[in-house]
Design a protein around this motif. Structure first.
Motif, PDB file in Angstrom:
ATOM      1  N   HIS A 260      16.987 -26.635 -23.180  1.00 18.69           N
ATOM      2  CA  HIS A 260      17.004 -27.059 -24.511  1.00 18.69           C
ATOM      3  C   HIS A 260      15.520 -26.488 -25.184  1.00 18.69           C
ATOM      4  O   HIS A 260      14.919 -26.079 -24.385  1.00 18.69           O
TER       5      HIS A 260
ATOM      6  N   ASP B  64       8.031 -28.597 -24.461  1.00 20.22           N
ATOM      7  CA  ASP B  64       7.882 -28.691 -23.264  1.00 20.22           C
ATOM      8  C   ASP B  64       8.442 -27.816 -22.305  1.00 20.22           C
ATOM      9  O   ASP B  64       8.455 -27.761 -21.017  1.00 20.22           O
ATOM     10  N   HIS B  65       9.494 -27.177 -22.926  1.00 14.48           N
ATOM     11  CA  HIS B  65      10.750 -26.443 -22.121  1.00 14.48           C
ATOM     12  C   HIS B  65      10.647 -24.985 -22.530  1.00 14.48           C
ATOM     13  O   HIS B  65      10.825 -23.963 -21.667  1.00 14.48           O
TER      14      HIS B  65
ATOM     15  N   ASP C 262      16.700 -33.027 -19.643  1.00 14.39           N
ATOM     16  CA  ASP C 262      15.941 -33.952 -20.184  1.00 14.39           C
ATOM     17  C   ASP C 262      17.181 -35.337 -20.234  1.00 14.39           C
ATOM     18  O   ASP C 262      17.229 -36.217 -21.249  1.00 14.39           O
TER      19      ASP C 262
ATOM     20  N   HIS D  30      13.939 -39.669 -19.064  1.00 11.12           N
ATOM     21  CA  HIS D  30      12.421 -39.471 -19.449  1.00 11.12           C
ATOM     22  C   HIS D  30      11.492 -40.552 -18.570  1.00 11.12           C
ATOM     23  O   HIS D  30      10.517 -40.434 -18.270  1.00 11.12           O
TER      24      HIS D  30
ATOM     25  N   HIS E 195      11.691 -34.401 -15.998  1.00 12.05           N
ATOM     26  CA  HIS E 195      10.562 -35.427 -16.281  1.00 12.05           C
ATOM     27  C   HIS E 195      10.370 -36.447 -15.114  1.00 12.05           C
ATOM     28  O   HIS E 195       9.706 -37.626 -15.347  1.00 12.05           O
TER      29      HIS E 195
HETATM   30 ZN   LIG Z   1      11.249 -32.645 -22.050  1.00 15.17          ZN
END
Ligand SMILES: [Zn+2]
Length: 328
Positions: free
Chosen positions: A140, A144-145, A247, A250, A294
């Motif tokens: 996605h 952070d990706h 994700d 989490h 994560h």
């Molecule tokens: Zn993430």
């Protein structure tokens, strides 16, 4: 263990202990190294080589982020010997199929502070160069990706084509959606655009639709909800399967026991929880090896279902199968 091997082990242990005593008195003043181990972990999946790459960790105030009373989250963390903020891993996965070098997610780059953005140095430490990457598949477009795609507007993977679900691209790369987003959310759109648009402009972004084979042995698996086009990926070689979850989870200390608990980052929390349950049930039933962005690095293991809850069973640390045992 035969008594022969056992007695040899004891003998070695005794010698080592004696050595240790001598060494500690001789080198007591050695400075501490204070450097972490390189953040990669490698294993074979059939004929494919898989390398988990750490982008680092980030402290997340999960007691504030989960859609759950803070005290319940704190209690669940405590039961798992953790506390808020939780130091969450950010993992990406490099797959060498023998024909293509495929990277799933790119870490945060410089979008998330100094404790993330380590993917590039770990990729290099693992023996690869960014120019060698042929395809990047995004789970996605959260920062952070995608943050590792560019640095100072410069494309970091010059020979790679970037892929994501068409719905994901349509959502995050839309100026209209950016304009109508709440102020607090605008940054997510701007960061997705800053990271992906340079590839779009270079003709190196190719979206896909739903579940399709992308390159031989790599298939997209829609798991929408966390974002509009959130995608997991199935990696398959020689009858061995690895499911990259993205994700779908989490905070394992909470969401394994309570998979219905969602997080502030979910675009559609209800759909996110439904995707989690659906994919987790399938992975548990089929005993599929999974990896998650994560979960604690390298984030690879199995999900075991017990009623409506799950347990995380990390892989045993193991050597590469091709590696020959070293003679002593
Ligand atoms: Zn993430």
């Amino acid at each position: 263990m035969s008594s022969n091997i056992l007695s040899k082990a004891i003998r070695i242990g005794t010698v080592a202990a004696a050595f240790g005593l001598a060494a500690s008195s001789a080198f007591a003043a050695a400075p501490m190294a204070r450097t972490p181990a390189p953040g990669y972990y490698r294993f074979m999946l059939g004929n494919f080589e898989v390398t988990a790459l750490s982008d680092g960790t980030v402290d997340l105030p999960v007691d504030q982020l989960l859609h759950e009373p803070a005290q319940k989250t704190v209690a669940a963390l405590h039961a798992a010997f953790q506390k808020a903020p939780r130091q969450a891993s950010d993992n990406a996965y490099l797959v060498n199929t023998g024909k293509r070098l495929v990277l799933v997610d790119t870490g945060a780059g410089d979008l998330f502070g100094p404790t993330l953005g380590k993917l590039m140095s770990n990729l290099k430490a693992s023996g690869y160069q960014p120019e060698q990457v042929d395809d990047i598949f995004l789970t996605h477009m959260h920062p952070d990706h995608v943050g590792g795609l560019v640095e100072n507007h410069v494309v970091q993977f010059p020979n790679a084509v970037v892929h994501a679900d068409r719905l994901e691209a349509a959502y995050w790369l839309s100026q209209k959606n950016l304009d109508s987003a709440a102020d607090a959310s605008k940054g997510f759109f701007e960061e997705a655009m800053a990271s992906v648009d340079p590839y779009v402009q270079a003709g190196k972004f190719r979206p896909f639709d739903g579940g399709v084979e992308l390159v031989p042995g790599v298939r997209s698996y829609p798991s929408f909800g966390h974002t509009a086009g959130h995608t997991s990926y199935v990696i398959e070689s020689e009858g061995k399967t690895l499911l990259l979850l993205g994700d779908l989870i989490h905070v394992p200390a909470v969401q394994l026991d309570h998979p219905n608990v969602t997080i502030a980052f979910d675009t559609d929390p209800e759909e996110a929880a439904a995707s989690r349950t659906k994919v987790f049930n399938q992975a548990a039933r089929e005993r599929t090896l999974v990896a998650a962005a994560h979960l604690p690095f390298p984030g690879i293991g199995h999900l075991r279902a017990t009623g409506k809850t799950y347990q995380w069973v990390p892989v045993d640390y193991s050597r590469m199968p091709a590696e020959k045992p070293q003679p002593h």
